[in-house]
Design a protein around this motif. Structure first.
Motif, PDB file in Angstrom:
ATOM      1  N   GLU A 149       0.831  -1.213   0.000  1.00  0.00           N
ATOM      2  CA  GLU A 149       0.000   0.000   0.000  1.00  0.00           C
ATOM      3  C   GLU A 149       0.864   1.262   0.000  1.00  0.00           C
ATOM      4  N   ILE A 150       2.024   1.210   0.649  1.00  0.00           N
ATOM      5  CA  ILE A 150       2.934   2.371   0.631  1.00  0.00           C
ATOM      6  C   ILE A 150       3.560   2.512  -0.752  1.00  0.00           C
ATOM      7  N   LEU A 151       3.947   1.390  -1.373  1.00  0.00           N
ATOM      8  CA  LEU A 151       4.503   1.453  -2.725  1.00  0.00           C
ATOM      9  C   LEU A 151       3.483   2.020  -3.712  1.00  0.00           C
ATOM     10  N   ALA A 152       2.213   1.642  -3.565  1.00  0.00           N
ATOM     11  CA  ALA A 152       1.166   2.155  -4.459  1.00  0.00           C
ATOM     12  C   ALA A 152       0.984   3.657  -4.266  1.00  0.00           C
ATOM     13  N   LYS A 153       0.989   4.113  -3.013  1.00  0.00           N
ATOM     14  CA  LYS A 153       0.830   5.539  -2.745  1.00  0.00           C
ATOM     15  C   LYS A 153       2.039   6.331  -3.257  1.00  0.00           C
ATOM     16  N   ALA A 154       3.256   5.774  -3.141  1.00  0.00           N
ATOM     17  CA  ALA A 154       4.458   6.427  -3.640  1.00  0.00           C
ATOM     18  C   ALA A 154       4.410   6.519  -5.168  1.00  0.00           C
ATOM     19  N   HIS A 155       3.928   5.463  -5.821  1.00  0.00           N
ATOM     20  CA  HIS A 155       3.795   5.481  -7.284  1.00  0.00           C
ATOM     21  C   HIS A 155       2.778   6.537  -7.720  1.00  0.00           C
ATOM     22  N   GLU A 156       1.707   6.642  -6.971  1.00  0.00           N
ATOM     23  CA  GLU A 156       0.674   7.637  -7.265  1.00  0.00           C
ATOM     24  C   GLU A 156       1.212   9.059  -7.084  1.00  0.00           C
ATOM     25  N   THR A 157       2.077   9.265  -6.101  1.00  0.00           N
ATOM     26  CA  THR A 157       2.653  10.580  -5.829  1.00  0.00           C
ATOM     27  C   THR A 157       3.534  11.046  -6.979  1.00  0.00           C
ATOM     28  N   ALA A 158       4.320  10.161  -7.566  1.00  0.00           N
ATOM     29  CA  ALA A 158       5.261  10.536  -8.624  1.00  0.00           C
ATOM     30  C   ALA A 158       4.712  10.250 -10.019  1.00  0.00           C
ATOM     31  N   ALA A 169      13.283   7.884  -8.674  1.00  0.00           N
ATOM     32  CA  ALA A 169      13.893   8.504  -7.498  1.00  0.00           C
ATOM     33  C   ALA A 169      12.824   9.122  -6.592  1.00  0.00           C
ATOM     34  N   LEU A 170      11.826   9.767  -7.193  1.00  0.00           N
ATOM     35  CA  LEU A 170      10.748  10.359  -6.394  1.00  0.00           C
ATOM     36  C   LEU A 170       9.893   9.285  -5.721  1.00  0.00           C
ATOM     37  N   GLU A 171       9.684   8.168  -6.394  1.00  0.00           N
ATOM     38  CA  GLU A 171       8.939   7.057  -5.792  1.00  0.00           C
ATOM     39  C   GLU A 171       9.685   6.505  -4.574  1.00  0.00           C
ATOM     40  N   MET A 172      11.004   6.360  -4.703  1.00  0.00           N
ATOM     41  CA  MET A 172      11.786   5.875  -3.568  1.00  0.00           C
ATOM     42  C   MET A 172      11.745   6.858  -2.407  1.00  0.00           C
ATOM     43  N   LEU A 173      11.862   8.151  -2.731  1.00  0.00           N
ATOM     44  CA  LEU A 173      11.800   9.175  -1.694  1.00  0.00           C
ATOM     45  C   LEU A 173      10.438   9.163  -0.999  1.00  0.00           C
ATOM     46  N   ALA A 174       9.380   9.087  -1.784  1.00  0.00           N
ATOM     47  CA  ALA A 174       8.035   9.057  -1.210  1.00  0.00           C
ATOM     48  C   ALA A 174       7.830   7.813  -0.356  1.00  0.00           C
ATOM     49  N   ALA A 175       8.330   6.667  -0.813  1.00  0.00           N
ATOM     50  CA  ALA A 175       8.196   5.431  -0.038  1.00  0.00           C
ATOM     51  C   ALA A 175       8.945   5.551   1.287  1.00  0.00           C
ATOM     52  N   THR A 179       7.063   5.515   4.856  1.00  0.00           N
ATOM     53  CA  THR A 179       7.439   4.453   5.795  1.00  0.00           C
ATOM     54  C   THR A 179       7.813   5.042   7.147  1.00  0.00           C
ATOM     55  N   ARG A 180       8.532   6.154   7.146  1.00  0.00           N
ATOM     56  CA  ARG A 180       8.938   6.771   8.411  1.00  0.00           C
ATOM     57  C   ARG A 180       7.742   7.339   9.164  1.00  0.00           C
ATOM     58  N   ARG A 181       6.790   7.872   8.456  1.00  0.00           N
ATOM     59  CA  ARG A 181       5.598   8.403   9.107  1.00  0.00           C
ATOM     60  C   ARG A 181       4.821   7.293   9.789  1.00  0.00           C
TER      61      ARG A 181
END
Length: 183
Positions: A149-158, A169-175, A179-181
């Protein structure tokens, strides 16, 4: 005068092997060091230099990280030799339990029951032979993959970025941020 031979007499730039043949190209490093390793190993009692050069393959990666072979001692009149192994004091109790395994694997390397005893010598990793015995740290453990679910949200962000490298790179940053949150 004509020279009907194979060519001019070789000068100093040619290398010659011990058998009198000319060496061509590069020589393997193992061939250059073989005699030195053998003489150093024989001075400490190692008849088989493979025990020194391939220690991780002989005893296994887990034991090789915390041990180093030091010498092989032969006593008069007794059958079998004693292998002395260097180990850090913190790892000695665990290695002590593995001594039969070490003896069996070393004897398999020799091809017969050459070693009858294995003894431990304990010292700090930098205190033996002027820092030459270095024990390896365990390999780093890769961090676990983020949940789907975090990977999907990161993909959606970028999603709107056109450049492929920048989007990854933006997907990795978002993930990483998501994850930290979460924790």
């Amino acid at each position: 005068m004509t020279n009907d031979g194979p060519g001019p007499i070789p000068d100093e730039s040619y290398r010659w092997s011990r058998k009198g043949r000319r060496m061509r190209g590069f020589e393997a490093a193992s061939g250059l060091l073989k005699d030195r390793i053998r003489s150093a190993g024989e001075s400490r009692g190692f008849a088989v230099t493979r025990l020194l050069t391939h220690w991780p393959e002989v005893v296994g990666e887990d034991l090789a990280r915390v041990t180093r072979p030091v010498k092989v001692g032969y006593s008069k009149g007794a059958f079998g030799a004693t292998l002395t192994v260097l180990v850090k004091p913190t790892d000695a109790p665990m290695v002590q339990m593995q001594l039969p395994r070490i003896r069996d694997r070393v004897n398999a390397c020799y091809g017969y029951a050459a070693i009858s005893r294995v003894t431990l010598t304990q010292t700090a990793p930098m205190g033996f032979a002027e820092g030459q015995a270095q024990f390896l740290a365990p390999p780093p453990v890769a961090p676990p993959a983020p949940p789907p679910e975090i990977l999907a949200k990161a993909h959606e962000t970028a999603e709107g970025v056109q450049d492929e490298g920048l989007r990854r790179a933006l997907e990795m940053l978002a993930a990483n941020v998501l994850t930290r949150r979460r924790t």
